[in-house]
Design an enzyme around this catalytic site. Structure first.
Site, mmCIF file in Angstrom:
data_model
loop_
_atom_site.group_PDB
_atom_site.id
_atom_site.type_symbol
_atom_site.label_atom_id
_atom_site.label_comp_id
_atom_site.label_asym_id
_atom_site.label_seq_id
_atom_site.Cartn_x
_atom_site.Cartn_y
_atom_site.Cartn_z
ATOM 1 N N GLU A 95 -13.251 18.785 4.221
ATOM 2 C CA GLU A 95 -13.535 17.600 4.991
ATOM 3 C C GLU A 95 -12.219 17.242 5.906
ATOM 4 O O GLU A 95 -11.371 17.042 5.428
ATOM 5 C CB GLU A 95 -14.118 16.204 4.343
ATOM 6 C CG GLU A 95 -15.452 16.529 3.369
ATOM 7 C CD GLU A 95 -15.528 15.474 2.551
ATOM 8 O OE1 GLU A 95 -14.769 14.212 2.695
ATOM 9 O OE2 GLU A 95 -16.418 15.405 1.704
ATOM 10 N N ASP B 197 -12.652 2.875 4.840
ATOM 11 C CA ASP B 197 -11.568 3.758 4.054
ATOM 12 C C ASP B 197 -10.392 2.665 3.762
ATOM 13 O O ASP B 197 -10.083 1.802 4.330
ATOM 14 C CB ASP B 197 -10.788 4.837 5.060
ATOM 15 C CG ASP B 197 -11.809 5.814 5.640
ATOM 16 O OD1 ASP B 197 -12.203 6.386 4.401
ATOM 17 O OD2 ASP B 197 -11.869 6.001 6.625
ATOM 18 N N TYR C 225 -23.279 13.410 -1.204
ATOM 19 C CA TYR C 225 -21.744 12.540 -1.387
ATOM 20 C C TYR C 225 -21.847 11.362 -2.214
ATOM 21 O O TYR C 225 -22.606 10.265 -1.479
ATOM 22 C CB TYR C 225 -20.997 12.464 -0.336
ATOM 23 C CG TYR C 225 -19.573 12.264 -0.232
ATOM 24 C CD1 TYR C 225 -19.039 11.429 -1.365
ATOM 25 C CD2 TYR C 225 -18.785 12.595 0.722
ATOM 26 C CE1 TYR C 225 -17.921 10.872 -1.447
ATOM 27 C CE2 TYR C 225 -17.503 12.089 0.422
ATOM 28 C CZ TYR C 225 -16.764 11.529 -0.519
ATOM 29 O OH TYR C 225 -15.600 10.974 -0.680
#
Length: 280
Positions: free
Chosen positions: A51, A62, A177
């Protein structure tokens, strides 16, 4: 969709009988040259899927480590053109390892969706993870990406309930994911038993491979969380290793790349270890 590199890689992992290692690094962190060297070194160190983060000034999903990586990359002049150039340079030597661009919609929108998809495919990108484009907006990016031949990978979380899950899975391809903890990247530690239960819930609804990420820092965690999953994703730990190996001016030190690849090697080795035989 025709078969992609991601499809082929997960099929190969299934034949090998092991979970794969998905590694995340931010494009251009801490500088273009070091980042490209690291990108090229990841497969040899044991990464099965890569990734590559598209730096963005406001990466709200994040944690501090990846936020700092984005800031370093942007400060160094990284942009979408350079990120795609990195993929093209990678493909000069590696035609097999899947590359997934991961990030946020804003840089793609600014670049132009049609232009981005055309150039991403030409560069050798295999899939996209765009965390702030929900299934309700599939016509914006997901469907055009799939039509261009790219896998569009969705995130499922501990809070994705039975009503929401089918929507998340509807146009997902490549792999799912699974976010192993509620919250931002690089914070908290996942509970293996709870993760396995959630993976089972997802697998009841799809035949797609499941990759588990968020909060995985050590080979031991990677091994434990790989149970029942087709892959584990490690990002913040790698990005943090970059940060810890910069000099006092924030530049890459002599061993920055090697320290990151050393960690990748240890994570990969843990996933490739056969289970210990149990004496009866």
């Amino acid at each position: 969709m025709t078969e992609t590199r991601i499809d082929r890689r997960f099929a190969a992992l299934k034949r090998e009988g092991r979970a794969g290692l998905v590694t995340f690094v931010t494009g251009g962190d801490p500088d273009y040259e070091t980042s490209l060297e690291l990108l090229k070194g990841l497969p040899g160190a044991g990464a099965d899927v890569i990734e590559l983060g598209m730096p963005f000034s406001d990466p709200m999903a994040d944690g501090p480590a990846i936020q700092a990586a984005s800031q370093r990359a942007l400060k160094g002049g990284q942009d979408m053109h350079k990120t795609l150039a990195m993929v093209r340079a990678f493909r000069e030597d590696d035609e097999d390892t899947p590359i997934v661009l991961m990030g946020y919609y804003n840089p793609i929108f600014v670049f132009g969706v049609d232009t981005f998809l055309k150039e991403a495919v030409a560069a050798g990108v295999d899939g996209l993870i765009v965390v702030d484009v929900p299934p309700e907006e599939d016509e914006e990016l997901c469907l055009p990406a799939m039509q261009a031949g790219l896998n569009f990978i969705r995130l499922a979380t501990p809070t994705t309930d039975e009503r929401r899950l089918p929507k998340v899975l509807a146009n997902t391809s490549g792999f799912v994911y699974y976010v192993s903890i509620a919250g931002i990247t690089g914070t908290g530690a996942p509970d293996a038993a709870k993760v396995q239960a959630h993976i089972g819930r997802i697998k009841a609804k799809t035949d797609l491979p499941v990759a588990v990420g968020f909060g995985i820092k050590t080979p031991e965690q990677a091994k434990a969380l790989s149970e029942g999953a087709e892959a584990v994703v490690v990002g913040s730990a790698l990005v943090k290793t970059i940060e810890e190996n910069l000099d006092e001016n924030g530049r890459a030190a002599a061993g920055t790349r090697d320290q990151v690849l050393k960690l990748v090697g240890s994570l990969s080795a843990a996933l490739r270890q056969p289970e210990k035989a149990v004496a009866i």
